[in-house]
Design a protein around this motif. Structure first.
Motif, PDB file in Angstrom:
ATOM      1  N   GLN A 112     -21.162   0.709 -37.313  1.00 57.53           N
ATOM      2  CA  GLN A 112     -20.305   0.393 -36.171  1.00 57.53           C
ATOM      3  C   GLN A 112     -20.620   1.234 -34.952  1.00 57.53           C
ATOM      4  O   GLN A 112     -20.064   1.009 -33.891  1.00 57.53           O
ATOM      5  CB  GLN A 112     -18.834   0.580 -36.560  1.00 57.53           C
ATOM      6  N   ARG A 113     -21.488   2.209 -35.116  1.00 59.25           N
ATOM      7  CA  ARG A 113     -21.741   3.128 -34.007  1.00 59.25           C
ATOM      8  C   ARG A 113     -22.253   2.428 -32.751  1.00 59.25           C
ATOM      9  O   ARG A 113     -21.728   2.687 -31.667  1.00 59.25           O
ATOM     10  CB  ARG A 113     -22.708   4.228 -34.440  1.00 59.25           C
ATOM     11  N   ILE A 143     -20.074   2.083 -43.036  1.00 65.38           N
ATOM     12  CA  ILE A 143     -19.278   1.418 -41.992  1.00 65.38           C
ATOM     13  C   ILE A 143     -19.372   2.206 -40.689  1.00 65.38           C
ATOM     14  O   ILE A 143     -19.623   1.668 -39.620  1.00 65.38           O
ATOM     15  CB  ILE A 143     -17.801   1.303 -42.452  1.00 65.38           C
ATOM     16  N   GLU A 144     -19.217   3.507 -40.834  1.00 67.69           N
ATOM     17  CA  GLU A 144     -19.242   4.390 -39.665  1.00 67.69           C
ATOM     18  C   GLU A 144     -20.574   4.255 -38.930  1.00 67.69           C
ATOM     19  O   GLU A 144     -20.612   4.147 -37.711  1.00 67.69           O
ATOM     20  CB  GLU A 144     -19.010   5.831 -40.148  1.00 67.69           C
ATOM     21  N   VAL A 145     -21.655   4.219 -39.706  1.00 69.13           N
ATOM     22  CA  VAL A 145     -22.980   4.169 -39.104  1.00 69.13           C
ATOM     23  C   VAL A 145     -23.222   2.809 -38.446  1.00 69.13           C
ATOM     24  O   VAL A 145     -23.709   2.720 -37.316  1.00 69.13           O
ATOM     25  CB  VAL A 145     -24.064   4.482 -40.150  1.00 69.13           C
ATOM     26  N   VAL A 193     -17.730   4.303 -46.610  1.00 70.44           N
ATOM     27  CA  VAL A 193     -17.172   4.770 -45.343  1.00 70.44           C
ATOM     28  C   VAL A 193     -18.301   5.156 -44.396  1.00 70.44           C
ATOM     29  O   VAL A 193     -18.309   4.786 -43.214  1.00 70.44           O
ATOM     30  CB  VAL A 193     -16.234   5.977 -45.585  1.00 70.44           C
ATOM     31  N   TYR A 194     -19.281   5.871 -44.960  1.00 71.82           N
ATOM     32  CA  TYR A 194     -20.413   6.324 -44.151  1.00 71.82           C
ATOM     33  C   TYR A 194     -21.151   5.115 -43.574  1.00 71.82           C
ATOM     34  O   TYR A 194     -21.479   5.073 -42.385  1.00 71.82           O
ATOM     35  CB  TYR A 194     -21.347   7.184 -45.003  1.00 71.82           C
ATOM     36  N   GLU A 236     -19.221   0.698 -30.985  1.00 68.37           N
ATOM     37  CA  GLU A 236     -18.083   1.494 -30.546  1.00 68.37           C
ATOM     38  C   GLU A 236     -18.497   2.780 -29.840  1.00 68.37           C
ATOM     39  O   GLU A 236     -17.638   3.549 -29.411  1.00 68.37           O
ATOM     40  CB  GLU A 236     -17.188   1.832 -31.738  1.00 68.37           C
ATOM     41  N   LEU A 276     -22.437  13.244 -39.033  1.00 67.08           N
ATOM     42  CA  LEU A 276     -21.793  12.337 -39.990  1.00 67.08           C
ATOM     43  C   LEU A 276     -22.438  12.460 -41.367  1.00 67.08           C
ATOM     44  O   LEU A 276     -21.765  12.564 -42.390  1.00 67.08           O
ATOM     45  CB  LEU A 276     -21.943  10.885 -39.516  1.00 67.08           C
ATOM     46  N   GLY A 336     -19.573   5.411 -31.079  1.00 65.54           N
ATOM     47  CA  GLY A 336     -19.599   6.555 -31.995  1.00 65.54           C
ATOM     48  C   GLY A 336     -18.978   7.798 -31.414  1.00 65.54           C
ATOM     49  O   GLY A 336     -19.062   8.061 -30.214  1.00 65.54           O
ATOM     50  N   THR A 337     -18.307   8.537 -32.251  1.00 67.99           N
ATOM     51  CA  THR A 337     -17.652   9.750 -31.777  1.00 67.99           C
ATOM     52  C   THR A 337     -18.471  10.979 -32.104  1.00 67.99           C
ATOM     53  O   THR A 337     -18.336  12.002 -31.463  1.00 67.99           O
ATOM     54  CB  THR A 337     -16.269   9.882 -32.416  1.00 67.99           C
TER      55      THR A 337
END
Lengths: 126, 508
Positions: B41-42, B37-39, B34-35, B45, B54, B47-48
């Motif tokens: 995709q930042r 993917i989150e990183v 998950v981490y 997208e 994170l 990033g939030t």
């Protein structure tokens, strides 16, 4: 039958058709239940219990006493009001659905005790 | 491995300290994914959250997971007594469970891939009882797991040790731990066990392997299956659609809907592939043998499982042959054991994933060394491929064709002195074997059309499992005779069955 009654009732003519339909249906169901109950019976044999059920789809279950794991006696409020109970036999198999419905409450308790005693005397593994 | 005398603990003991890490390792991998993917995709997208937040969240989650698992491990205790295995665990909801050894049905040593890499195992003790009555002790070092299994089996067999600590002597008399990868003597396969059932000596120290499933045959059997054919068809169709889209990608108007169809197809391919992979993973390196403490099964590619089913615990057998296997004369044998009701039922209930006719005979012999028939091989052959009233079978009469146009001539039953055989199936040939003493209860039923034709169906109730034997559409008089005889045979069978403590009769 009920549908025919509804159709008649909706067409305006015969207002009595609906209650009559319901009454006929109720009578028919009662007749089936009476027939089913009169077909429901059990017999305690020397080594096993036999339970008979059903009239159109008949079924006789044979449960050896030595195979009974436990016996349930259950009765809801309505059944208690009429003094009857339901005796359910459990073996290690989910398939052996042997229950006796509508046993008089005292007889049910005696039956349970008898079954348990016989079961203990003959219990042998699984 | 026998040199280090691992002893099953008599006082409350924790499982191995590595347990929490094995428990959370999957969670950790999932969080890392998950981490990642989150990183990754930042940039796209926007990033939030800032990167370090994170990272902190991920680390915190892992720490909490490990902390919780460690806390659970602290209260996860087990011990063994003369009559039961005790296990207590749970932080919020405490659970204290005892598995009574006189109700023991099977002991499994399970090694999920990650535990296996580090040499740890899960011991699962199956007892008869309601659902959730089994005890699973994880994770232990492999030799501790073996010691626990051997002592549990020895105690359940009826041995009583004077000195609780002297488990080595007890275990030695019954079962020597079988080291992983040990190759028992191949001479065991030489004798034909069906013809001359040899008695297993009481002090048989080790396991005799009866049959193994060669890797090539297993892969072949998986490829020659309906799932594999379905996979091929779906994959081919997907391939063609993808090709067609590639050609007219620009001109196609309804690309979206076709794309959705392709996605669905790919999901199909993946799920079918998972089914096939599970079969390979579960049944690779399959071997079955016999030891003094029962039937030993060992199988698995990445996740391995070694099962021990003590004598007399197999409730029923089914031998099957799919239409696709007919040309190879391959057979599959599954069993019912009372403790085996869980998610992986198919996995634990396999006695022979795929084998020759001789292997299938061996598998039946393993459960029923004495079929109670003068010609066991011939009777089983009739059950496998015979029809009508051959070889003493009571067949369903011709008038039952209306219920079973495709198999009525195969339906039949035969009772030997020890077991009931029920045969059925034309395209999918199968037959059940139910030892008389294992019959739980019986039922005879009849519907209106059956009554018109003078037919009835017999149900034989076995314990919960993959097998539900039914002998359908027998002639009424045969059915009544069968149910009467069967009740008598079951009674006689129970009178002479193996005692629960199967060694007590010998040693006591």
């Amino acid at each position: 039958m009920l549908a025919a009654g509804i159709v008649l009732g909706l067409n305006g003519g015969a207002w009595w058709a609906l209650p009559a339909g319901v009454l006929v249906l109720a009578l028919w169901i009662s007749w089936i239940i009476v027939r089913q109950v009169s077909a429901h019976a059990w017999v305690e044999r020397e080594d096993d219990l036999m339970v008979r059920r059903g009239r159109i789809f008949r079924r006789v279950t044979v449960v050896p006493y030595g195979r009974m794991q436990f016996v349930d006696v259950a009765s809801g409020p309505l059944a208690r009001a009429f003094g009857i109970a339901r005796v359910q036999l459990h073996t290690a198999s989910p398939g052996s659905d042997a229950h006796i419905a509508g046993v008089p409450a005292e007889e049910a308790a005696r039956l349970r005790d008898r079954l348990t005693t016989r079961g203990e005397a003959r219990l042998a593994g699984l | 491995m026998t040199a280090t005398p691992s002893v099953a603990p008599r006082e409350w003991t924790r499982t191995h300290p590595v347990t929490p890490f094995i428990h959370v390792i999957r969670t950790v991998f999932a969080l890392m994914a998950v981490y990642a993917i989150e990183v990754t995709q930042r940039p796209e997208e926007g990033g939030t959250l800032p990167g370090f937040v994170l990272f902190a969240i991920a680390c915190g989650a892992i720490a909490i997971a490990i902390g919780w698992a460690a806390a659970e491990w602290r209260v996860n205790l087990y011990r063994i007594g003369d009559d039961a295995v005790y296990h207590k665990h749970g932080i919020v909801f405490h659970q204290h469970r005892q598995a009574r050894l006189d109700r023991l049905q099977a002991v499994d040593i399970i090694q999920p891939f990650i535990a296996r890499v580090f040499g740890f195992a899960d011991v699962k003790i199956d007892v008869a009882g309601g659902r959730e009555s089994n005890v699973s002790i994880k994770y232990l070092k492999l030799e501790d797991a073996d010691a626990l299994r051997n002592e549990v089996l020895a105690l359940a067999a009826g041995y009583r040790s004077e000195h609780p600590g002297a488990a080595g002597g007890v275990g030695g008399a019954v079962a020597v731990p079988v080291p992983v990868g040990a190759t028992p003597s191949p001479t065991a396969n030489a004798a034909s066990p069906v013809a001359v059932p040899p008695r297993v000596p009481v002090v048989a120290a080790s396991e005799r392997v009866l049959y193994r499933v060669p890797g090539g045959r297993l892969v072949g059997s998986i490829l020659v299956s309906w799932s594999a054919i379905a996979l091929l068809i779906v994959a081919a169709v997907t391939w063609m659609i993808v090709g067609a889209i590639g050609d007219e990608a620009t001109s196609s108007q309804d690309f979206g809907s076709t794309g959705g169809g392709v996605t669905a197809m790919i999901v199909w391919v993946i799920s079918l592939g998972t089914v096939l992979w599970a079969q390979l993973n579960n049944n690779a390196n399959f071997s079955a043998g016999i030891a003094a403490d029962g039937i030993r099964l060992s199988h698995g590619l990445l996740d391995t499982r070694r099962q021990t089913v003590p004598p007399g615990r197999v409730q029923a057998l089914v031998v099957k042959q799919s239409l696709l296997w007919r040309g190879f004369d391959w057979w599959k044998v599954s069993l019912n054991v009372a403790g085996y009701h869980e998610q992986k039922q198919e996995t634990v209930s396999t006695l022979l994933p795929v084998g020759t006719r001789q292997d299938a005979l061996d598998a039946v012999w393993l459960v029923l060394p004495d079929l109670g028939d003068p010609d066991p091989a011939g009777t089983i052959a009739t059950a496998m491929v015979g029809s009508r009233a051959e070889n003493g079978f009571t067949a369903s009469p011709t008038r039952s064709w209306i219920f079973d146009p495709l198999q009525w001539w195969r339906r039949g039953v035969k009772a030997t002195d020890r077991a009931l055989l029920i045969r059925k199936g034309w395209l999918l040939r199968e037959f059940y074997v139910i030892p008389h003493e294992r019959t739980q209860s019986l039922a005879i039923r009849q519907g209106p059309l059956q009554r018109l034709l003078g037919l009835a169906t017999i149900e034989v109730h076995s314990t919960r499992g993959v097998i539900r034997p039914v002998a359908a559409h027998l002639a009424l008089e045969d059915a009544i005779a069968l149910i009467e005889d069967q009740a008598r045979r079951a009674r006689e069978g129970r009178a002479r069955q193996t005692p629960e403590q199967w060694m007590a009769a010998v040693t006591g």
